[in-house]
Write a protein that holds these residues in place. Sequence first.
Motif, PDB file in Angstrom:
ATOM      1  N   PHE A  44       0.835  -1.202   0.000  1.00 42.81           N
ATOM      2  CA  PHE A  44       0.000   0.000   0.000  1.00 42.81           C
ATOM      3  C   PHE A  44       0.871   1.253   0.000  1.00 42.81           C
ATOM      4  N   ASP A  45       0.372   2.288  -0.639  1.00 39.76           N
ATOM      5  CA  ASP A  45       1.047   3.577  -0.609  1.00 39.76           C
ATOM      6  C   ASP A  45       0.125   4.571   0.069  1.00 39.76           C
ATOM      7  N   LEU A  46       0.518   4.954   1.292  1.00 40.20           N
ATOM      8  CA  LEU A  46      -0.314   5.883   2.059  1.00 40.20           C
ATOM      9  C   LEU A  46       0.062   7.291   1.673  1.00 40.20           C
ATOM     10  N   ILE A  47      -0.936   8.104   1.354  1.00 32.57           N
ATOM     11  CA  ILE A  47      -0.672   9.434   0.809  1.00 32.57           C
ATOM     12  C   ILE A  47      -1.305  10.503   1.694  1.00 32.57           C
ATOM     13  N   GLY A  48      -0.522  11.527   2.002  1.00 32.77           N
ATOM     14  CA  GLY A  48      -0.928  12.588   2.936  1.00 32.77           C
ATOM     15  C   GLY A  48      -1.913  13.582   2.346  1.00 32.77           C
ATOM     16  N   ASP A  49      -2.257  14.591   3.125  1.00 29.93           N
ATOM     17  CA  ASP A  49      -3.268  15.598   2.767  1.00 29.93           C
ATOM     18  C   ASP A  49      -2.911  16.280   1.443  1.00 29.93           C
ATOM     19  N   VAL A  50      -3.800  16.152   0.467  1.00 28.33           N
ATOM     20  CA  VAL A  50      -3.533  16.672  -0.886  1.00 28.33           C
ATOM     21  C   VAL A  50      -3.895  18.156  -0.988  1.00 28.33           C
ATOM     22  N   HIS A  51      -4.999  18.549  -0.369  1.00 29.32           N
ATOM     23  CA  HIS A  51      -5.454  19.951  -0.370  1.00 29.32           C
ATOM     24  C   HIS A  51      -5.376  20.604  -1.752  1.00 29.32           C
ATOM     25  N   GLY A  52      -5.924  19.929  -2.738  1.00 33.22           N
ATOM     26  CA  GLY A  52      -6.041  20.553  -4.057  1.00 33.22           C
ATOM     27  C   GLY A  52      -4.767  20.626  -4.871  1.00 33.22           C
ATOM     28  N   CYS A  53      -3.728  19.927  -4.475  1.00 29.16           N
ATOM     29  CA  CYS A  53      -2.469  19.951  -5.229  1.00 29.16           C
ATOM     30  C   CYS A  53      -2.410  18.748  -6.182  1.00 29.16           C
ATOM     31  N   ALA A  54      -3.290  18.767  -7.192  1.00 31.79           N
ATOM     32  CA  ALA A  54      -3.446  17.601  -8.066  1.00 31.79           C
ATOM     33  C   ALA A  54      -2.229  17.346  -8.940  1.00 31.79           C
ATOM     34  N   ALA A  55      -1.535  18.407  -9.360  1.00 30.01           N
ATOM     35  CA  ALA A  55      -0.367  18.194 -10.216  1.00 30.01           C
ATOM     36  C   ALA A  55       0.739  17.501  -9.419  1.00 30.01           C
ATOM     37  N   SER A  56       0.912  17.919  -8.174  1.00 32.23           N
ATOM     38  CA  SER A  56       1.906  17.270  -7.315  1.00 32.23           C
ATOM     39  C   SER A  56       1.503  15.838  -7.012  1.00 32.23           C
ATOM     40  N   LEU A  57       0.209  15.611  -6.861  1.00 30.97           N
ATOM     41  CA  LEU A  57      -0.277  14.254  -6.616  1.00 30.97           C
ATOM     42  C   LEU A  57       0.041  13.346  -7.806  1.00 30.97           C
ATOM     43  N   ALA A  58      -0.195  13.864  -9.021  1.00 28.99           N
ATOM     44  CA  ALA A  58       0.107  13.073 -10.222  1.00 28.99           C
ATOM     45  C   ALA A  58       1.600  12.726 -10.265  1.00 28.99           C
ATOM     46  N   LEU A  59       2.419  13.715  -9.932  1.00 24.33           N
ATOM     47  CA  LEU A  59       3.881  13.485  -9.896  1.00 24.33           C
ATOM     48  C   LEU A  59       4.255  12.414  -8.872  1.00 24.33           C
ATOM     49  N   LEU A  60       3.651  12.522  -7.708  1.00 30.11           N
ATOM     50  CA  LEU A  60       3.946  11.562  -6.635  1.00 30.11           C
ATOM     51  C   LEU A  60       3.529  10.150  -7.060  1.00 30.11           C
ATOM     52  N   LEU A  61       2.340  10.051  -7.655  1.00 32.11           N
ATOM     53  CA  LEU A  61       1.861   8.728  -8.095  1.00 32.11           C
ATOM     54  C   LEU A  61       2.801   8.131  -9.137  1.00 32.11           C
ATOM     55  N   GLU A  62       3.258   8.982 -10.054  1.00 31.28           N
ATOM     56  CA  GLU A  62       4.228   8.508 -11.067  1.00 31.28           C
ATOM     57  C   GLU A  62       5.478   7.976 -10.380  1.00 31.28           C
TER      58      GLU A  62
ATOM     59  N   GLN B 132      -1.939  -0.550  -3.927  1.00 32.24           N
ATOM     60  CA  GLN B 132      -3.111   0.303  -3.806  1.00 32.24           C
ATOM     61  C   GLN B 132      -2.729   1.567  -3.036  1.00 32.24           C
ATOM     62  N   ALA B 133      -3.249   2.699  -3.492  1.00 30.32           N
ATOM     63  CA  ALA B 133      -3.010   3.968  -2.786  1.00 30.32           C
ATOM     64  C   ALA B 133      -4.071   4.145  -1.705  1.00 30.32           C
ATOM     65  N   LEU B 134      -3.647   4.672  -0.550  1.00 28.24           N
ATOM     66  CA  LEU B 134      -4.580   4.932   0.553  1.00 28.24           C
ATOM     67  C   LEU B 134      -4.460   6.400   0.942  1.00 28.24           C
ATOM     68  N   PHE B 135      -5.522   7.147   0.706  1.00 30.90           N
ATOM     69  CA  PHE B 135      -5.505   8.586   0.992  1.00 30.90           C
ATOM     70  C   PHE B 135      -6.014   8.850   2.409  1.00 30.90           C
ATOM     71  N   VAL B 136      -5.261   9.655   3.124  1.00 30.80           N
ATOM     72  CA  VAL B 136      -5.545   9.873   4.546  1.00 30.80           C
ATOM     73  C   VAL B 136      -6.541  11.023   4.774  1.00 30.80           C
ATOM     74  N   GLY B 137      -7.149  11.529   3.689  1.00 31.70           N
ATOM     75  CA  GLY B 137      -8.168  12.578   3.813  1.00 31.70           C
ATOM     76  C   GLY B 137      -7.617  13.969   3.577  1.00 31.70           C
ATOM     77  N   ASP B 138      -8.534  14.958   3.577  1.00 35.00           N
ATOM     78  CA  ASP B 138      -8.203  16.345   3.219  1.00 35.00           C
ATOM     79  C   ASP B 138      -7.693  16.434   1.773  1.00 35.00           C
ATOM     80  N   ILE B 139      -8.551  16.035   0.867  1.00 29.76           N
ATOM     81  CA  ILE B 139      -8.266  16.174  -0.563  1.00 29.76           C
ATOM     82  C   ILE B 139      -8.530  17.622  -0.989  1.00 29.76           C
ATOM     83  N   ILE B 140      -9.479  18.268  -0.315  1.00 28.44           N
ATOM     84  CA  ILE B 140      -9.996  19.575  -0.763  1.00 28.44           C
ATOM     85  C   ILE B 140      -9.371  20.754  -0.001  1.00 28.44           C
ATOM     86  N   ASP B 141      -9.815  21.950  -0.375  1.00 25.24           N
ATOM     87  CA  ASP B 141      -9.513  23.245   0.273  1.00 25.24           C
ATOM     88  C   ASP B 141      -8.094  23.751   0.002  1.00 25.24           C
ATOM     89  N   ARG B 142      -8.062  25.043  -0.178  1.00 24.56           N
ATOM     90  CA  ARG B 142      -6.834  25.843  -0.258  1.00 24.56           C
ATOM     91  C   ARG B 142      -6.067  25.762  -1.561  1.00 24.56           C
TER      92      ARG B 142
END
Length: 328
Positions: free
Chosen positions: A7-25, A42-52
């Motif tokens: 599993f790949d646990l991923i921290g608070d994204v807060h709207g940084c989708a381009a960085s998320l794509a880079l990290l996933l790559e 499998q990726a596991l998101f720890v929440g706070d995808i939105i805001d800012r």
Amino acid sequence: MQNVKGFDLIGDVHGCAASLALLLERLGYRLQRGIYRHPDRQALFVGDIIDRGPRIRESLHLVRDMVEADSAQVVMGNHEYNFLCYSTPGRPGSGLEYLRSHTPRHHRVLKETLEAFERHPQELHDFLVWIRDMPIFLEFEHFRMIHACWPHALLERFSREYGGNRISEAFLHRSVEPGRFECELMDRALRGTQMKLPDGAVITSKDGYQRRYFRTKFWVESAKYYGDIVFQPDPLPESIARMKLTAQDRTQLLHYGEDEKPLFVGHYWRDGEPAPITPNIACIDYSAVKFGKLVAYRYDHEPRIDPAKFVWVDVGRELREPTEDKSQ
Ligand SMILES: [Mn+2]
């Protein structure tokens, strides 16, 4: 997903989708038919995808697409919960127009999210339905994940009374009534533990705010002094740090034993080099949207967190060139 090897646990994204794509790559995920997938992880998101951040809609689409394709799972963050409450009208007789009042302060936190959906009301509605259905926690054979902290007893009661790890509509409405167990659970699980400073003391933190509360360590086993339990935002003044905790104080503390499964949380706006907090607790929120890092931890069933298994991208570039999310 069949044959998940890790599993790949991923921290608070807060709207940084381009960085998320880079990290996933970087983690070996590839876009296939528009969805990020890994052959055996499998990726596991720890929440706070939105805001800012600059790409909130894009972040939600990316994550939801992965979840629906079984390429990821996600737990609810306090920002999703607040968004849900802000958007949900109170029931007749509750005295609440919305479950989270529309004060300027509450609006400010959600500003970028609300703007991103201004011209997409149907999408907004669909995402809110999806958010309501997010699990509050995930428990696996060898590890656990939740947004802020793991309140054992409350989670046990929650699973018993609500039959799983998801909230219901009734739960949501109860969760905004102070004093109810549903309210305490969401506060602990999604925001962590805090304590009032003794004797009405006020401290000024390094970000300039006056604080009457401080965030406590939710894992300490036997604390004697205030100084033993302070987690954030700043060290306590020496005079307070040396004060003894009262029996009443201790009832507000939680424990997460060193012999328990590894626990992964986000939430805490950490900085510096990603590292475990204790041998079995890791926070993977390194303030992505404040020019920090978007962090992942590559988990392969180890019983103790390995400091060498954090992976991250620096988010600075995405925040300096926040242009692309205007696509309609
Ligand atoms: Mn957060």
